[in-house]
Motif scaffolding. Structure first.
Motif, mmCIF file in Angstrom:
data_model
loop_
_atom_site.group_PDB
_atom_site.id
_atom_site.type_symbol
_atom_site.label_atom_id
_atom_site.label_comp_id
_atom_site.label_asym_id
_atom_site.label_seq_id
_atom_site.Cartn_x
_atom_site.Cartn_y
_atom_site.Cartn_z
ATOM 1 N N LEU A 92 0.835 -1.204 0.000
ATOM 2 C CA LEU A 92 0.000 0.000 0.000
ATOM 3 C C LEU A 92 0.868 1.252 0.000
ATOM 4 C CD1 LEU A 92 -2.832 1.252 0.197
ATOM 5 C CD2 LEU A 92 -2.623 1.067 2.697
ATOM 6 N N TYR A 93 1.923 1.244 0.792
ATOM 7 C CA TYR A 93 2.859 2.368 0.844
ATOM 8 C C TYR A 93 3.391 2.689 -0.546
ATOM 9 C CZ TYR A 93 7.331 4.731 1.581
ATOM 10 O OH TYR A 93 8.390 5.610 1.510
ATOM 11 N N ASP A 100 1.246 9.592 -5.463
ATOM 12 C CA ASP A 100 1.508 10.904 -4.858
ATOM 13 C C ASP A 100 0.483 11.276 -3.786
ATOM 14 O OD1 ASP A 100 3.096 13.115 -4.454
ATOM 15 O OD2 ASP A 100 2.182 14.304 -6.052
ATOM 16 N N ARG A 101 0.115 10.300 -2.971
ATOM 17 C CA ARG A 101 -0.794 10.518 -1.839
ATOM 18 C C ARG A 101 0.049 10.534 -0.567
ATOM 19 N NH1 ARG A 101 -6.270 9.930 -3.123
ATOM 20 N NH2 ARG A 101 -6.354 10.955 -1.092
ATOM 21 N N HIS A 102 0.715 11.657 -0.336
ATOM 22 C CA HIS A 102 1.762 11.730 0.683
ATOM 23 C C HIS A 102 1.281 11.477 2.104
ATOM 24 C CE1 HIS A 102 0.674 15.854 1.918
ATOM 25 N NE2 HIS A 102 0.280 15.948 0.657
ATOM 26 N N LEU A 103 0.119 11.992 2.498
ATOM 27 C CA LEU A 103 -0.348 11.782 3.866
ATOM 28 C C LEU A 103 -0.700 10.309 4.102
ATOM 29 C CD1 LEU A 103 -1.077 12.824 6.635
ATOM 30 C CD2 LEU A 103 -3.342 13.413 5.760
ATOM 31 N N LEU A 104 -1.458 9.729 3.193
ATOM 32 C CA LEU A 104 -1.807 8.313 3.328
ATOM 33 C C LEU A 104 -0.571 7.427 3.241
ATOM 34 C CD1 LEU A 104 -5.081 8.212 1.212
ATOM 35 C CD2 LEU A 104 -4.868 8.153 3.707
ATOM 36 N N ARG A 105 0.374 7.798 2.388
ATOM 37 C CA ARG A 105 1.630 7.054 2.273
ATOM 38 C C ARG A 105 2.359 7.050 3.612
ATOM 39 N NH1 ARG A 105 5.520 10.565 -0.248
ATOM 40 N NH2 ARG A 105 6.375 10.823 1.815
ATOM 41 N N SER A 106 2.404 8.205 4.254
ATOM 42 C CA SER A 106 3.083 8.298 5.548
ATOM 43 C C SER A 106 2.386 7.448 6.608
ATOM 44 C CB SER A 106 3.155 9.756 6.002
ATOM 45 O OG SER A 106 3.985 10.484 5.129
ATOM 46 N N LEU A 107 1.070 7.381 6.553
ATOM 47 C CA LEU A 107 0.337 6.541 7.503
ATOM 48 C C LEU A 107 0.627 5.057 7.251
ATOM 49 C CD1 LEU A 107 -3.075 8.426 7.654
ATOM 50 C CD2 LEU A 107 -1.284 8.353 9.413
ATOM 51 N N ALA A 108 0.723 4.665 5.990
ATOM 52 C CA ALA A 108 1.073 3.277 5.665
ATOM 53 C C ALA A 108 2.488 2.967 6.141
ATOM 54 C CB ALA A 108 0.937 3.028 4.161
#
Length: 125
Positions: A92-93, A100-108
């Motif tokens: 998912l990350y 380019d979904r930086h906030l969701l990427r950081s949560l993953a």
């Protein structure tokens, strides 16, 4: 062989998958200098390459955590669940990084890192 060990194998090759995504269909890809070519990319190809690089960074502590938990006889079900969660969160990350979904990427990323820490904790207690 426990599922957690298979997750180590999958996690080891996830960076290769992201590298392949970065290179796929790229114009003027030069396999003699792939790092130079990748460094010159922009947009989603660049982010796929960055996901590859981060995958190589995340792998050693994860593998060590699984092996430590196994060696210290942590509950197999918990170890398997945490290892599988790590792999799914890393997939998912990478997808979120490419998109380019930086906030969701950081949560993953945080979730996957939490799985690594949790593996060490279940080994300790």
């Amino acid at each position: 062989m426990p599922l957690a060990y298979w997750c180590i194998l999958i996690a080891a090759f996830l960076p290769v998958v992201f590298a392949g995504i970065a290179k796929a269909g790229g114009s003027r890809f030069n396999n003699r200098r792939p790092r130079e070519w990748l460094a010159a990319q922009a947009g989603w190809r660049q982010r796929a390459n960055w996901a590859q690089q981060n995958g190589f960074e995340a792998f050693p502590p994860f593998a060590a955590a699984v092996l430590t938990a196994q060696q210290l006889d942590a509950g197999q079900g918990v170890v398997n669940a945490l290892a599988l969660a790590f792999v799914l969160l890393r997939v998912l990350y990478g997808a979120l990084y490419i998109a380019d979904r930086h906030l969701l990427r950081s949560l993953a990323w945080l979730g996957a890192t939490g799985c690594t820490v949790a593996l060490f904790l279940v080994a300790a207690f």
